[in-house]
Write a protein that holds these residues in place. Structure first.
Motif, PDB file in Angstrom:
ATOM      1  N   ALA A  43       0.833  -1.202   0.000  1.00  0.00           N
ATOM      2  CA  ALA A  43       0.000   0.000   0.000  1.00  0.00           C
ATOM      3  C   ALA A  43       0.865   1.248   0.000  1.00  0.00           C
ATOM      4  O   ALA A  43       0.603   2.201  -0.739  1.00  0.00           O
ATOM      5  N   TRP A  44       1.930   1.232   0.838  1.00  0.00           N
ATOM      6  CA  TRP A  44       2.863   2.367   0.849  1.00  0.00           C
ATOM      7  C   TRP A  44       3.453   2.579  -0.534  1.00  0.00           C
ATOM      8  O   TRP A  44       3.592   3.705  -1.018  1.00  0.00           O
ATOM      9  N   GLY A  45       3.837   1.465  -1.154  1.00  0.00           N
ATOM     10  CA  GLY A  45       4.441   1.553  -2.483  1.00  0.00           C
ATOM     11  C   GLY A  45       3.510   2.212  -3.480  1.00  0.00           C
ATOM     12  O   GLY A  45       3.916   3.089  -4.240  1.00  0.00           O
ATOM     13  N   MET A  46       2.265   1.791  -3.463  1.00  0.00           N
ATOM     14  CA  MET A  46       1.306   2.399  -4.375  1.00  0.00           C
ATOM     15  C   MET A  46       1.190   3.892  -4.119  1.00  0.00           C
ATOM     16  O   MET A  46       1.129   4.697  -5.056  1.00  0.00           O
ATOM     17  N   PHE A  47       1.148   4.238  -2.833  1.00  0.00           N
ATOM     18  CA  PHE A  47       1.031   5.656  -2.491  1.00  0.00           C
ATOM     19  C   PHE A  47       2.207   6.447  -3.042  1.00  0.00           C
ATOM     20  O   PHE A  47       2.042   7.488  -3.679  1.00  0.00           O
ATOM     21  N   ILE A  48       3.414   5.934  -2.806  1.00  0.00           N
ATOM     22  CA  ILE A  48       4.605   6.663  -3.257  1.00  0.00           C
ATOM     23  C   ILE A  48       4.628   6.793  -4.770  1.00  0.00           C
ATOM     24  O   ILE A  48       4.904   7.859  -5.319  1.00  0.00           O
ATOM     25  N   LEU A  49       4.292   5.695  -5.459  1.00  0.00           N
ATOM     26  CA  LEU A  49       4.314   5.754  -6.916  1.00  0.00           C
ATOM     27  C   LEU A  49       3.301   6.768  -7.447  1.00  0.00           C
ATOM     28  O   LEU A  49       3.613   7.587  -8.306  1.00  0.00           O
ATOM     29  N   THR A  50       2.090   6.691  -6.903  1.00  0.00           N
ATOM     30  CA  THR A  50       1.069   7.633  -7.370  1.00  0.00           C
ATOM     31  C   THR A  50       1.478   9.062  -7.064  1.00  0.00           C
ATOM     32  O   THR A  50       1.291   9.961  -7.898  1.00  0.00           O
ATOM     33  N   PHE A  51       2.040   9.256  -5.867  1.00  0.00           N
ATOM     34  CA  PHE A  51       2.472  10.605  -5.497  1.00  0.00           C
ATOM     35  C   PHE A  51       3.500  11.140  -6.477  1.00  0.00           C
ATOM     36  O   PHE A  51       3.375  12.255  -6.986  1.00  0.00           O
ATOM     37  N   PHE A  52       4.518  10.340  -6.805  1.00  0.00           N
ATOM     38  CA  PHE A  52       5.557  10.835  -7.701  1.00  0.00           C
ATOM     39  C   PHE A  52       5.033  11.044  -9.108  1.00  0.00           C
ATOM     40  O   PHE A  52       5.432  11.976  -9.804  1.00  0.00           O
ATOM     41  N   VAL A  53       4.155  10.144  -9.551  1.00  0.00           N
ATOM     42  CA  VAL A  53       3.590  10.343 -10.884  1.00  0.00           C
ATOM     43  C   VAL A  53       2.775  11.636 -10.917  1.00  0.00           C
ATOM     44  O   VAL A  53       2.864  12.423 -11.863  1.00  0.00           O
TER      45      VAL A  53
END
Lengths: 308, 561, 324
Positions: A43-53
């Motif tokens: 879940a953290w990973g998804m958050f970080i990826l979406t945030f950077f995108v």
């Protein structure tokens, strides 16, 4: 940092939270979704990826300055983080935060595009080799062996040396073309097992030819391991790009990429560490996110491999 | 789920072994006593790069010369004033005195005490042999061109060598002594000349200087030991060790951590700041021997028969020169440690005249000039254009030079404000050299490390005789060439200075290049070293006079070989 | 078995030959002049022309290729353009350093990774596991050279616990007793090996954790526990043996990564290994060294693969039958 940038940043964070929440709500209840979200890092990973995108897409709003704007070249050189420049300034008096934001565009797109090339070539080669077999298989796998025998960075160094002036698109293509060997082996292994299955025999009985079977029937079933290796592969490409920039090759100036930001700042590590540390942390965060998501996807797609 | 395992404990044999090894190691490490007195000391240099060989005629890199200059002596060397005209300001080395038999004949009398490190006397036959070797095309020495005015070198007896010149000019003595390090004929006579580049002698040489070769571990370090019988006097510092590092950053870090004692050039203000913040290091500024410029290709890239579409126009070049705030750029890149040169010269050259007329920094006039020549922004994209072509060019820099890359980015920004688009080509070093030599560039940033005299440097780079060699810009001005020739032939220093100034002013008005920086070098040396003198043209030339007082010894000074 | 081995060795040889040819072509097609020196002192073009002639670079490409192969068949690797010494000597100095670094890094990788993975599996989903999980995830995601730069800054410059690069201490090494010399080498090897090893260990730990957990749930382990065997024995003897097999393939496949990651780490730590030698040679267009490095690298890699395959086949009889 000005007010507009701060608000845009907040917007990106909220958007990322929203996306993760939505995915969790819709895909969570399914069996695969449960396996995916069993890993907290996912879940953290998804958050970080979406945030950077989101940040990359909204770069002109999130970054208070342009990426190549040199401010007062004497007074503002190598300034530590402050309110006006939250991540400090670099050797050429440019705002590190702005460059980080614009650099995310470059680094993420290089990662995604190079991986796309690698995965496409690898999947096609692997599928063809696995399905057709006989001499085509042997020849292609020998090629793969040669490709794996030369360390990737040497291959790239020599390939990049061929051009005096390497356009960015060509760099992405070269990185992709040196990274498909592993994927092809993976796909070939999957196809070897799949080709004995009933649905393939049925398609053949219905009169479908080789290429049609490969592309319409076999490959879609290999999608899962391809997606997982793609997620992990993007991380490798980003790390590779950083390494190339450190050696002096890579994204040409003044375009920022996280890799060439680290390279530019390495000579000032003792006196101005923020110029090197922040891009490195950014790369680490994104690659971490990709690894976490990739691992979770691997579990989600394959119930047999579920771990405790 | 697994239950936690109980702790087993059979670790004792391992800790015992570990302790034993540690004791053995430490017993060897902390050996006190060792060398005491005036003639001890170990000096560690952190050098960027490794010598390719130590045989003087083929050793070109600055590290190789640093090392081999401690082992091989010249006939005479530059004095502290660095005056290269005439022979009064030179200090005797292998030659204890000299005289002129006639205006074209120079006679050296060798010091009878000079000995090779294997015991043999240094004789005039060695001098003859050295000249022959340096001149031999099979040795392929890059120093050969400096000897072209010498017609012959002969020996009158075992301690007298005679040089004959082709014509009379001010720097005859300098040419005779500066480039050649005298070689041992008896050891090199039998080695085929075309193998000199890679012969074993180059990796373990025997010389006649204050230091003797001790060991060379490829990729790691090189060690020299003082020769106590050297006729110039026993060097105080007993061991010299060069540690090879891949870049300046690691070298400075080693010094700051106390693992190295000296670095000849700190280059960037960040490094200088680091060193100044370190209590055990001292900085020694001295005049730099390099200068840098951004040069415009006067011919079309890759085709020397056609003029360059942008830079063949003199007014355009002058406009660009006036648009660059050189002082501010130098301050940003070097801090207070560089000056803007009045022409193509380093701080070391005596022709530096601050009164030299240069183009002023005047952006308004620059803009007016460009508009007058037809370059104005007709389509409002921020870039000037004329008849459909944009004023856009590529600036070539090598990736290996951080200074040039910094300047490239700053110049890009400066010229953007003028409405000129600069695209930076950062290429690998070997590609940079190839393209510069072949003329395949629009503009480049080049740095030259100069000899102590302008007469060779300027003519090779800025006159017509340099085209095809170092005159990458293909600048040809008969007026400039005439003045340079006149200045080089003048025996009167004051008059020569005036003529040089006139020549530089011609060059400045033509603006084939914009002269950006002439850095001051700052060396960093450990505080415990006393009597430090650095000669700007050859940093460690006077190393044999340095000393480390016994009350300031640190651990490595006491280590005996 | 013997026939399979012969075929594999022959295939490996063909691979190395292909790599050499490919490298030769790439090198000579690339722009860049090998014989230009530092670049900031004026150069005489006659000197460069003469050097090109001396090293045979003015002959047509197929002739150069043929000459190189003939020399190679006689065991002559040529002479380096930039280092002015035989290529074999330069490699002989560099390869032991790379092997030392790679060996230490691999040892650290496997031992630390195994230990961490087993420990994590033993405490699965409790705090130590979660914390270590994030730590290994982070270590597996950082650029190795960036980590190296930071470790150098913190441990060598600020704290002074380790030396700043280099293989040995040039001042005292020769005068130390053998134990001191070994200690000196280990002390210099520590930081670069830690940099490479930690990143690898993180990956291995994650893999091993998953593998051990997968195996632990299986029947034969429950049987062993039911038989009353002590927990440690159950873990070590039964689970590790099965988890060890993929470790063997990991060993064979780690070599290319170590050569790759090693180039950057060698630059950061001034470690004179093959990675740095080859990278410098590519930049300086030092053809003989690049070719020799390509040969050495591909030989090491195919040997590593071969070794991994042989160990795999020896350890698991099921594999031997399947190979085609």
């Amino acid at each position: 940092m000005n007010a507009r940038a701060a608000f845009a940043l907040l917007g990106a964070v909220l958007l990322a939270l929203f996306v993760v929440g939505e995915v969790r709500r819709r895909a969570g209840p399914s069996a695969a979704g449960r396996r995916f979200f069993r890993h907290p890092p996912a879940a953290w990973g998804m958050f970080i990826l979406t945030f950077f995108v989101a940040v990359a897409l909204a770069a002109p709003w999130v970054a208070p300055y342009g990426p190549s704007i040199t401010l007062e070249i004497v007074a503002l050189k190598n300034q530590p983080p402050s309110l006006l420049h939250p991540l400090g300034t670099d050797l050429y008096s440019r705002d590190v935060w702005s460059r980080l934001v614009y650099g995310s565009r470059v680094s993420l797109s290089i990662g995604a595009l190079a991986m796309l090339v690698a995965v496409t070539v690898g999947a096609v080669v692997g599928a063809v080799a696995g399905y057709v077999r006989r001499w085509v298989d042997t020849a292609l796998m020998r090629l793969v062996d040669v490709g794996l025998a030369v360390p990737r960075i040497f291959l790239l160094l020599m390939a990049i040396a061929l051009w005096e002036h390497l356009p960015l698109a060509l760099l992405v293509l070269l990185i992709g073309l040196t990274g498909w060997f592993g994927t092809s082996r993976l796909v070939r292994a999957e196809v070897l097992t799949l080709r004995e299955r009933d649905f393939v025999a049925a398609a053949r009985a219905a009169g479908a030819g080789g290429p049609r079977i490969i592309f319409r029937h076999v490959l879609p079933n290999v999608a899962a391991p391809i997606i997982v290796s793609a997620a992990l592969g993007i991380g490798n490409v980003m790390l590779l790009e950083a390494g190339l920039s450190f050696l002096g090759l890579g994204v040409p100036p003044p375009m920022p990429s996280w890799g060439n930001m680290i390279a530019d700042g390495a000579a000032q590590l003792a006196t101005a560490p923020w110029t090197t540390v922040f891009p490195g942390v950014a790369i680490a965060l994104v690659v971490m996110a990709l690894n976490a998501v990739g691992d979770a996807l691997r579990d989600a797609f394959d119930p047999r491999r579920a771990t405790a | 789920m697994l239950t936690p395992r109980p702790h087993g404990g059979h670790l004792r044999p391992w800790t015992a072994l570990g302790a034993l090894l540690l004791c053995a190691a430490l017993a060897g490490c902390s050996r006190r006593g060792g060398c005491t007195g005036e003639y001890c000391g170990t000096l560690v240099f952190a050098s960027v790069g490794e010598p390719e060989g130590l045989l003087p005629p083929v050793a070109q890199s600055s590290v190789a010369r640093d090392v081999s200059d401690q082992m091989f002596l010249k006939l005479a060397d530059l004095g502290p004033s660095a005056n290269t005209i005439g022979d009064e300001d030179f200090t005797p080395l292998l030659a204890e005195r000299w005289e002129w038999d006639d205006p074209l004949t120079l006679v050296f009398h060798l010091d009878p005490r000079a000995r090779w490190q294997d015991g043999r006397r240094v004789s005039a036959a060695d001098v003859v042999f050295t000249y022959d070797a340096y001149n031999d095309p099979r040795v392929n020495s890059p120093f050969r061109t400096g000897l072209r005015w010498i017609s012959a070198v002969t020996s009158r007896d075992s301690l007298t060598a005679v040089f004959r010149f082709r014509q009379r000019y001010p720097e005859m003595f300098y040419d005779a002594v500066y480039q050649m390090r005298i070689l041992p004929g008896h050891l090199l006579r039998n080695i085929p000349r075309d193998q000199w580049q890679s012969t074993a002698f180059g990796r373990a040489p025997v010389g006649d200087g204050p230091y003797r070769f001790a060991a060379w571990k490829a990729g790691e370090s090189l060690e020299l030991v003082a020769d106590s019988t050297c006729f110039l006097g026993r060097p105080h510092i007993r061991r010299l060790i060069w540690r090879f590092t891949p870049d300046l950053q690691v070298a400075v870090t080693q010094m700051v951590a106390g693992e190295a004692d000296a670095v000849p050039q700190l280059v960037s203000p960040d490094n200088i700041e680091r060193v100044q913040g370190t209590p055990h290091l001292a900085t020694y500024p001295y005049k730099g021997s390099a200068y840098g410029y951004v040069g415009f290709n006067l011919n079309a890239p890759g085709d020397s028969t056609k003029p360059h579409p942008l830079f063949a126009d003199r007014e355009v070049r002058r406009a660009l020169a006036m648009a660059i705030d050189r002082q501010r750029l130098a301050k940003s890149v070097f801090g207070d440690h560089a000056k803007v040169p009045p022409g193509p010269m380093s701080q070391l050259w005596w022709i530096w005249d601050p009164e030299t007329r240069e183009l002023p920094y005047d952006t308004a006039q620059a803009k007016r000039l460009l508009t007058a020549r037809g370059w104005f922004d007709s389509d409002s994209d921020g870039v000037r254009d004329r008849a459909g072509t944009k004023f856009s060019f590529r600036l070539l820099v090598p990736t290996t030079s951080a200074v040039r890359r910094q300047y490239a980015r700053l110049l890009q920004e400066e010229l953007r404000r003028l409405g000129v688009e600069v695209l930076i080509d950062e290429v690998e070093f070997s590609v940079f050299m190839e393209r510069a030599n072949a003329g395949r560039f629009d503009a480049l940033i080049q740095v030259w490390n100069t000899d102590p005299t302008p007469s060779s440097g300027i003519s090779q780079t800025w006159t017509q005789s340099g085209i095809g060699r170092s005159n990458y810009l293909r600048y040809a001005s008969p007026a400039f060439d005439r003045l340079v020739e006149q200045a080089s032939a003048s025996f009167d220093r004051a008059q020569a200075r005036r003529t040089w100034r006139a020549a530089i002013e011609v060059l400045n008005q033509d603006a084939p290049a914009v002269f950006l920086f002439a850095p001051e070098n700052v060396a960093a040396i450990h505080r415990r070293v006393a009597d430090v003198t650095i000669r700007p043209d050859s940093w460690w030339a006077l190393l044999r006079t340095w000393r480390i007082p016994p009350d300031r010894f640190i651990d490595r000074d006491r280590v005996e070989r | 078995m013997a026939a399979w081995l012969v075929r594999r060795v022959a295939a490996s040889g063909a691979i190395v030959f292909a790599v050499v040819t490919f490298t030769f072509l790439l090198l000579h097609l690339a722009p860049g002049e090998p014989f230009l020196p530092s670049g900031d002192t004026p150069v005489d073009p006659a000197v460069v022309t003469e050097l090109r002639r001396q090293f045979g670079l003015d002959a047509p490409l197929p002739v150069q290729y043929a000459k190189y192969l003939v020399a190679l068949a006689h065991g002559r690797l040529g002479e380096s353009f930039a280092l002015h010494r035989p290529v074999a000597a330069a490699l002989a100095d560099a390869i032991p350093n790379t092997l030392a670094l790679a060996g230490a890094a691999l040892a650290l990788d496997l031992l630390l990774g195994l230990a961490l993975g087993v420990y994590q599996a033993a405490h699965a989903r409790r705090l130590p596991d979660v914390g270590l999980g994030y730590a290994t995830l982070f270590l597996n995601s950082v650029p190795t050279f960036w980590l190296g730069l930071l470790l150098l800054l913190v441990f060598a410059e600020w704290l002074g616990w380790f030396p700043v690069g280099g293989v040995v201490d040039p001042v005292v090494h020769a005068s130390l007793p053998w134990a001191g010399r070994a200690a000196d080498r280990l002390w210099h090897l520590a930081l670069p090996a830690l940099t490479l090893g930690c990143v690898g260990a993180a990956g291995t730990a994650r893999y091993q954790r998953a593998a051990v957990l997968e195996v632990v749930g299986q029947d034969y382990v429950r049987t062993a526990r039911a038989k009353g065997l002590p927990e440690r024995r159950v873990l070590l003897v039964h689970t590790l043996r099965n988890a060890l097999l993929p470790l063997v393939t990991l060993f064979g496949l780690s070599f290319p990564f170590l050569l790759t990651g090693a180039v950057l780490v060698e630059s950061v730590f001034a470690w004179p290994g093959m990675g740095k030698l080859a990278a410098d040679a590519i930049f300086r267009r030092d053809y003989p060294i690049v070719l020799a490095a390509a040969i050495a690298a591909s030989v090491m890699v195919v040997l590593g693969n071969l070794l991994a395959d042989v160990l795999y086949a020896v350890a698991d009889p099921r594999i031997r039958v399947h190979d085609q």
